[in-house]
Scaffold this motif. Sequence first.
Motif, mmCIF file in Angstrom:
data_model
loop_
_atom_site.group_PDB
_atom_site.id
_atom_site.type_symbol
_atom_site.label_atom_id
_atom_site.label_comp_id
_atom_site.label_asym_id
_atom_site.label_seq_id
_atom_site.Cartn_x
_atom_site.Cartn_y
_atom_site.Cartn_z
ATOM 1 N N PHE A 98 8.113 -10.046 -18.560
ATOM 2 C CA PHE A 98 9.572 -10.099 -18.653
ATOM 3 C C PHE A 98 10.051 -11.544 -18.754
ATOM 4 O O PHE A 98 10.924 -11.871 -19.577
ATOM 5 N N ASP A 99 9.483 -12.430 -17.936
ATOM 6 C CA ASP A 99 9.902 -13.829 -17.950
ATOM 7 C C ASP A 99 9.544 -14.512 -19.260
ATOM 8 O O ASP A 99 10.341 -15.296 -19.804
ATOM 9 N N TRP A 100 8.356 -14.209 -19.800
ATOM 10 C CA TRP A 100 7.972 -14.835 -21.067
ATOM 11 C C TRP A 100 8.724 -14.224 -22.245
ATOM 12 O O TRP A 100 8.955 -14.890 -23.261
ATOM 13 N N PHE A 101 9.133 -12.972 -22.108
ATOM 14 C CA PHE A 101 9.997 -12.376 -23.129
ATOM 15 C C PHE A 101 11.323 -13.134 -23.202
ATOM 16 O O PHE A 101 11.823 -13.450 -24.294
ATOM 17 N N ASN A 102 11.875 -13.459 -22.052
ATOM 18 C CA ASN A 102 13.114 -14.235 -22.026
ATOM 19 C C ASN A 102 12.893 -15.673 -22.503
ATOM 20 O O ASN A 102 13.773 -16.262 -23.135
ATOM 21 N N PHE A 103 11.705 -16.208 -22.212
ATOM 22 C CA PHE A 103 11.383 -17.550 -22.696
ATOM 23 C C PHE A 103 11.393 -17.582 -24.222
ATOM 24 O O PHE A 103 11.908 -18.514 -24.837
ATOM 25 N N GLY A 104 10.817 -16.545 -24.824
ATOM 26 C CA GLY A 104 10.780 -16.496 -26.281
ATOM 27 C C GLY A 104 12.152 -16.371 -26.907
ATOM 28 O O GLY A 104 12.394 -16.883 -28.013
ATOM 29 N N ASN A 105 13.080 -15.710 -26.207
ATOM 30 C CA ASN A 105 14.424 -15.518 -26.753
ATOM 31 C C ASN A 105 15.378 -16.663 -26.419
ATOM 32 O O ASN A 105 16.247 -16.997 -27.227
ATOM 33 N N LEU A 106 15.211 -17.253 -25.228
ATOM 34 C CA LEU A 106 16.140 -18.288 -24.786
ATOM 35 C C LEU A 106 15.630 -19.697 -25.053
ATOM 36 O O LEU A 106 16.418 -20.639 -25.108
ATOM 37 N N GLY A 107 14.315 -19.849 -25.153
ATOM 38 C CA GLY A 107 13.754 -21.162 -25.451
ATOM 39 C C GLY A 107 13.468 -22.021 -24.238
ATOM 40 O O GLY A 107 13.026 -23.158 -24.379
ATOM 41 N N PHE A 108 13.711 -21.521 -23.034
ATOM 42 C CA PHE A 108 13.385 -22.285 -21.822
ATOM 43 C C PHE A 108 12.878 -21.323 -20.762
ATOM 44 O O PHE A 108 13.185 -20.132 -20.757
ATOM 45 N N TRP A 109 12.092 -21.886 -19.835
ATOM 46 C CA TRP A 109 11.467 -21.062 -18.799
ATOM 47 C C TRP A 109 12.357 -20.958 -17.570
ATOM 48 O O TRP A 109 12.936 -21.951 -17.106
ATOM 49 N N PHE A 110 12.470 -19.755 -17.029
ATOM 50 C CA PHE A 110 13.179 -19.525 -15.777
ATOM 51 C C PHE A 110 12.672 -18.216 -15.184
ATOM 52 O O PHE A 110 12.468 -17.247 -15.924
ATOM 53 N N PRO A 111 12.450 -18.156 -13.864
ATOM 54 C CA PRO A 111 11.929 -16.922 -13.252
ATOM 55 C C PRO A 111 13.015 -15.848 -13.112
ATOM 56 O O PRO A 111 13.446 -15.495 -12.015
ATOM 57 N N TRP A 112 13.442 -15.294 -14.238
ATOM 58 C CA TRP A 112 14.526 -14.316 -14.238
ATOM 59 C C TRP A 112 14.177 -13.079 -13.418
ATOM 60 O O TRP A 112 15.054 -12.478 -12.786
ATOM 61 N N SER A 113 12.929 -12.687 -13.438
ATOM 62 C CA SER A 113 12.529 -11.462 -12.737
ATOM 63 C C SER A 113 12.764 -11.580 -11.237
ATOM 64 O O SER A 113 13.283 -10.650 -10.597
ATOM 65 N N VAL A 114 12.404 -12.720 -10.656
ATOM 66 C CA VAL A 114 12.577 -12.919 -9.215
ATOM 67 C C VAL A 114 14.059 -13.015 -8.869
ATOM 68 O O VAL A 114 14.518 -12.461 -7.854
ATOM 69 N N SER B 107 17.003 -0.619 -19.556
ATOM 70 C CA SER B 107 16.560 0.614 -20.217
ATOM 71 C C SER B 107 16.513 0.426 -21.728
ATOM 72 O O SER B 107 15.662 0.995 -22.420
ATOM 73 N N ASP B 108 17.426 -0.387 -22.241
ATOM 74 C CA ASP B 108 17.468 -0.624 -23.690
ATOM 75 C C ASP B 108 16.380 -1.595 -24.131
ATOM 76 O O ASP B 108 15.710 -1.379 -25.146
ATOM 77 N N LEU B 109 16.175 -2.666 -23.365
ATOM 78 C CA LEU B 109 15.214 -3.700 -23.758
ATOM 79 C C LEU B 109 13.798 -3.427 -23.280
ATOM 80 O O LEU B 109 12.840 -3.894 -23.892
ATOM 81 N N TRP B 110 13.668 -2.674 -22.205
ATOM 82 C CA TRP B 110 12.362 -2.534 -21.543
ATOM 83 C C TRP B 110 12.175 -1.104 -21.069
ATOM 84 O O TRP B 110 11.853 -0.855 -19.909
ATOM 85 N N SER B 111 12.390 -0.167 -21.953
ATOM 86 C CA SER B 111 12.403 1.251 -21.583
ATOM 87 C C SER B 111 11.049 1.734 -21.061
ATOM 88 O O SER B 111 10.987 2.717 -20.314
ATOM 89 N N LYS B 112 9.969 1.065 -21.434
ATOM 90 C CA LYS B 112 8.646 1.519 -20.997
ATOM 91 C C LYS B 112 8.480 1.431 -19.482
ATOM 92 O O LYS B 112 7.600 2.082 -18.912
#
Length: 594
Positions: free
Chosen positions: A91-107, A162-167
Amino acid sequence: MASTLSRLQFGRLRGLRAKLLRRYEHQPLVSCLAGLYGCQWRRYERSGAQPGDCCCNKLEGVSFALLVASFCLTLVFLYFWGQAQNDYNDFDWFNFGNLGFWFPWSVVLLVISAGFFTYITVLMLLAVCLLSEGQKLYLHWSHKIGILVSLTFSIVATAVLSDLWSKEWTTLLLSFQITAPYLHVGGVLLMTALAWPIALHFFRMNSKVRRSLIIGVYLTVLFALYLVPLGLYSPCIKEEGTLGPAPALIGHRGAPMLAPENTLMSFEKAVEAGSGGLETDVTISFDGVPFLMHDRTLRRTTNIHEVFPNRSDTSAAMFTWAELESLNAGSWFLSHNPFGTAGSLGAEDRLRAGNQSICSLQAFLQLAAQTDKLVIFDLYRPPRGHPYRDTWIQRTLEVIQNESSIHSSQVLWLPSDLRALVQEIDPELKQTSGSRLPLEELKSNHIVKLNLHYSSMSTELISEYAAVNITTNLYVISQPWLYSLAWCTGVHSVATNAPQILSTMSSPLFLMSPDEYNLMWILIDLVSLVLIFIIFIFHWWRERGLAFCSGSKIMLDNNGTYSKYKTEMSDIWSVSSSISQAEKTPSLSTNICL
């Protein structure tokens, strides 16, 4: 003498009955509850619910309904996101790929959801305690805003994920196979505790419609919980002696919690942690050197923005091996700390991790050969314009056969491209499929192992393939509960980010025989049912006794509390009072009927 003893026993019984018929108002406790819930710290600001009245007006009833809905939704989301912890890194690396910077969004998301749930839970406890004390509910406007914010957050967060990560909903369903027995016990205990305030207000209400609604909803939820185990399935509920061996561990990109992923240090840590195999991703450099890299670019796991700032978005395969060797592939691990484990490394390991470079396939295979480990890897076809775009398979096979000492039988060959050619060139490679194909096709391709996402976990599926000598590997499993489920399901191996954790497990987290589980289920339900029956009978008896007193001898004062009266049985009162005077009792808002 006998007459005196008889009168004494009779007086004690009447004294006990008098105590049971009292309605206690614990003033300090009620003041604290009402103050926290509705900012009503003074006694004159609040009012008790009189017999026959509802516990709140319509506005407060709607607020309480929203509070209950918010509690349920925040609980569901917190449970959902808590069970998704296995995939936080993705999840965090998915956001990294879209936003261009690293942040622990999941935590951060976990902390926010836990904060909202804690806040709503406290309000729920305050409301239930106030109802148990016979108080009318009044929720302060600031809490009403807080409830709406919590409700909005839970709905929006659930919809977006649910839309981005339905699995991840599949992960949620799998988790019930481990947690459902515990959730059932918790739910039954909660409903049993709620029996007290519900019975209190049920017997004090005059409206038959409200009474029917309250008892109908309560009994529906209660008996649904009682019968939930009938529809429960868990592979970890099995007869003794039928549990198979623990799944073998395959280090996913090594041991990425202990070292930078896909580096030589990471694979060495995986071997030290007890991994039976190593998993990686292979790309071909522009000059034909196979190397280990998961991403299509070098942005995430190297310092390319410093060395080649104008080529940070260039495909990794378009760099020569000399250029790749000049990059640092470890400093990002210490700065980003993707798993929150970098701080646990010793000084020597931190220094070593910070100096890691990109690992070649040849070095990776040599390590596997020396430690006698299986290897499995994805192989990426180079982009258009690459000199090895059409010969990438042959080049990889050359490294396996001629440039390393690994035995072909240690290689689980996963790429599906040109599989017939690969088998002809090296028939000792263990052909592995990354998709669920018909058995006939698997047999014709000489497949001996399936490499599937853990969401495909199924006892029937694994048994079906095992019957034709096809083993199963699931990826990526890093949480102990998910590993426990794979163990009970009969999975042969798992790819994991946490071999150092899973290797210490001696048994699944949850394992119980059907007889033991049925005994636990039936016993808990019976105890709960008996307790709820006793609670309802007690409130029925007490409210009936108080109603009798109210109609015959007791008058209500302006505050809705029963006034003192003088009993006609002064002799009995003397006996009972002499007993009760020795006991200190809380302040009373309601007196007794003898």
